[in-house]
Scaffold this motif. Structure first.
Motif, PDB file in Angstrom:
ATOM      1  N   PHE A   1      44.118  69.434  40.092  1.00 60.39           N
ATOM      2  CA  PHE A   1      44.574  69.823  38.758  1.00 60.39           C
ATOM      3  C   PHE A   1      46.008  70.347  38.740  1.00 60.39           C
ATOM      4  O   PHE A   1      46.522  70.638  37.663  1.00 60.39           O
ATOM      5  CB  PHE A   1      43.651  70.905  38.174  1.00 60.39           C
ATOM      6  CG  PHE A   1      42.260  70.413  37.866  1.00 60.39           C
ATOM      7  CD1 PHE A   1      42.004  69.696  36.717  1.00 60.39           C
ATOM      8  CD2 PHE A   1      41.223  70.667  38.744  1.00 60.39           C
ATOM      9  CE1 PHE A   1      40.724  69.245  36.430  1.00 60.39           C
ATOM     10  CE2 PHE A   1      39.933  70.222  38.466  1.00 60.39           C
ATOM     11  CZ  PHE A   1      39.686  69.506  37.304  1.00 60.39           C
ATOM     12  N   ARG A   2      46.633  70.466  39.929  1.00 63.64           N
ATOM     13  CA  ARG A   2      47.998  70.998  39.941  1.00 63.64           C
ATOM     14  C   ARG A   2      48.848  70.266  40.970  1.00 63.64           C
ATOM     15  O   ARG A   2      48.343  69.792  41.990  1.00 63.64           O
ATOM     16  CB  ARG A   2      47.996  72.500  40.262  1.00 63.64           C
ATOM     17  CG  ARG A   2      47.367  73.360  39.185  1.00 63.64           C
ATOM     18  CD  ARG A   2      47.690  74.828  39.403  1.00 63.64           C
ATOM     19  NE  ARG A   2      47.258  75.310  40.705  1.00 63.64           N
ATOM     20  CZ  ARG A   2      47.508  76.539  41.172  1.00 63.64           C
ATOM     21  NH1 ARG A   2      48.215  77.393  40.447  1.00 63.64           N
ATOM     22  NH2 ARG A   2      47.069  76.906  42.355  1.00 63.64           N
TER      23      ARG A   2
ATOM     24  N   PHE B   1      50.436  71.984  35.781  1.00 62.21           N
ATOM     25  CA  PHE B   1      49.049  71.619  35.573  1.00 62.21           C
ATOM     26  C   PHE B   1      48.946  70.141  35.205  1.00 62.21           C
ATOM     27  O   PHE B   1      49.767  69.617  34.436  1.00 62.21           O
ATOM     28  CB  PHE B   1      48.443  72.488  34.468  1.00 62.21           C
ATOM     29  CG  PHE B   1      46.989  72.215  34.212  1.00 62.21           C
ATOM     30  CD1 PHE B   1      46.019  72.670  35.086  1.00 62.21           C
ATOM     31  CD2 PHE B   1      46.597  71.484  33.113  1.00 62.21           C
ATOM     32  CE1 PHE B   1      44.672  72.424  34.857  1.00 62.21           C
ATOM     33  CE2 PHE B   1      45.258  71.224  32.865  1.00 62.21           C
ATOM     34  CZ  PHE B   1      44.296  71.693  33.738  1.00 62.21           C
TER      35      PHE B   1
ATOM     36  N   ALA C   1      46.429  67.636  33.402  1.00 63.63           N
ATOM     37  CA  ALA C   1      45.227  67.502  32.573  1.00 63.63           C
ATOM     38  C   ALA C   1      44.712  66.077  32.627  1.00 63.63           C
ATOM     39  O   ALA C   1      45.461  65.118  32.912  1.00 63.63           O
ATOM     40  CB  ALA C   1      45.535  67.892  31.128  1.00 63.63           C
ATOM     41  N   ILE C   2      43.432  65.947  32.344  1.00 60.55           N
ATOM     42  CA  ILE C   2      42.815  64.627  32.386  1.00 60.55           C
ATOM     43  C   ILE C   2      43.357  63.716  31.292  1.00 60.55           C
ATOM     44  O   ILE C   2      43.270  62.489  31.383  1.00 60.55           O
ATOM     45  CB  ILE C   2      41.283  64.772  32.276  1.00 60.55           C
ATOM     46  CG1 ILE C   2      40.591  63.460  32.664  1.00 60.55           C
ATOM     47  CG2 ILE C   2      40.876  65.212  30.864  1.00 60.55           C
ATOM     48  CD1 ILE C   2      39.088  63.579  32.742  1.00 60.55           C
TER      49      ILE C   2
ATOM     50  N   GLN D   1      39.041  64.264  39.156  1.00 60.80           N
ATOM     51  CA  GLN D   1      38.811  65.435  38.304  1.00 60.80           C
ATOM     52  C   GLN D   1      37.408  65.425  37.696  1.00 60.80           C
ATOM     53  O   GLN D   1      36.750  66.468  37.613  1.00 60.80           O
ATOM     54  CB  GLN D   1      39.862  65.470  37.195  1.00 60.80           C
ATOM     55  CG  GLN D   1      41.266  65.780  37.681  1.00 60.80           C
ATOM     56  CD  GLN D   1      42.277  65.804  36.553  1.00 60.80           C
ATOM     57  OE1 GLN D   1      41.985  65.413  35.414  1.00 60.80           O
ATOM     58  NE2 GLN D   1      43.484  66.266  36.844  1.00 60.80           N
TER      59      GLN D   1
END
Length: 258
Positions: free
Chosen positions: A55-56, A73, A75-76, A89
Motif C-alpha cells: 500500500f506504500r 500511499f 490506493a486500489i 492488495q
C-alpha cells in the motif's frame, strides 16, 4: 469424554501456529519492503534504494525531507497501479480477514474436543471447516506473494506519477523482507490447515458410547427373569400352602367313621 483432549495435541499446536501466522501476515502488510528498487540516479533517492510495498512506496532522501523517509500511499483505485499490485492488495487483505475466521473456527473446534461437546459428526465438521479456511488463507497469501516475486524476477516496472519522485524504471530489483515474512506466515497457516484436516475422531469413543448405551438394557434384561422367577416361586409357595390348608384332617376322618 475428557479423553478426547488427548487426541488433539497436534491440532492445538496447529492453532498456535495459525494464530502466529495470522499475526505475521498482518505484519507483512505493513512492511514496505516487498520490492527493492535499485536506482542509478541518486539525485533524489540518495540511498539508491526505494521500497515498494502493498500500500506504500517509500525511499530515503536528504534532498526533499532531510534524510527522512518519504512515503506515498497507493490506493486500489489508482490508475497507474499494475494488475499484480491490485490483486495483491485484494488477496492479502482477504487472507487477513479469512485468517481471523480460521482462528475462531479452530478455537471452536478445540473447545468441542476439550469439553466433549457435540457428537462425532459435529466435531469432525468443525475441524474440517477450520482446516479448509486455513488452506484458503494460505492460498490467498501464496498467490499474492509469488506473483510479486515473479514481477521482481522479470524486473517489471510501475509508472508512478511525477509527485511520487520515483524513476521511470529501476536498474534492478530485489525481493524485500516483507515477502519473506509473508511466505513464512503462509507456510505456518498451511501447516495448521493440514493438521486440522488430518484430525479423526477416535473409534474408541464410539465403542465406549455403544457399550454405555447397551449396559442399562442388558441389566434390565437380566433382572426381569430374576423378578419373574421370584414371583413364580412365591405364587407356587402360596398354592402349595393353600393346597395343604384344604386337605382333610385325618383326626376328623377317624371321628366320622363308625
Amino acid at each position: 469424554m475428557a479423553y478426547l483432549a488427548h487426541t488433539a495435541h497436534y491440532q492445538f499446536l496447529g492453532l498456535v501456529m495459525g494464530i502466529l501466522g495470522w499475526i505475521l501476515t498482518f505484519c507483512s502488510v505493513g512492511i514496505n519492503e516487498w520490492r527493492l528498487w535499485y536506482v542509478s540516479d541518486d539525485s533524489v533517492i540518495t540511498s539508491g534504494v526505494a521500497w515498494v510495498g502493498v500500500f506504500r512506496a517509500c525511499f530515503y532522501s536528504h534532498v526533499i525531507s532531510n534524510m527522512a523517509e518519504r512515503c506515498r500511499f497507493m490506493a486500489i483505485t489508482d490508475s497507474f497501479l499494475p494488475t499484480d499490485i491490485i490483486v495483491t492488495q485484494i488477496l492479502i487483505m482477504t487472507a487477513v480477514v479469512m485468517g481471523l475466521f480460521s482462528n475462531v473456527t479452530a478455537g471452536y473446534a478445540m473447545r468441542k474436543v476439550y469439553f466433549g461437546l457435540g457428537k462425532r459428526r459435529s466435531i469432525n465438521m468443525a475441524f474440517w471447516s477450520a482446516g479448509t479456511l486455513y488452506m484458503l488463507t494460505a492460498t490467498c497469501s501464496y498467490v499474492s506473494l509469488f506473483w510479486n516475486v515473479a514481477a521482481v524476477l522479470n524486473n517489471q516496472t510501475i509508472t508512478f506519477p511525477p509527485e511520487y519522485d520515483f524513476p521511470p524504471a529501476p536498474m534492478s530489483q530485489g525481493v524485500g523482507s516483507g515477502v519473506g515474512v509473508g511466505i513464512g506466515a503462509a507456510s505456518m497457516i498451511a501447516l495448521s490447515g493440514l493438521l486440522f484436516l488430518t484430525y479423526r475422531y477416535p473409534k474408541m469413543a464410539v465403542e465406549r458410547k455403544a457399550q454405555a448405551s447397551d449396559e442399562p438394557s442388558t441389566h434390565l434384561a437380566d433382572s426381569k427373569p430374576r423378578v419373574s422367577v421370584g414371583l413364580r416361586s412365591i405364587s407356587e409357595d402360596r398354592e402349595e400352602s393353600n393346597a395343604k390348608a384344604g386337605e382333610d384332617n385325618p383326626a376328623f376322618e377317624l371321628q366320622e367313621s363308625p
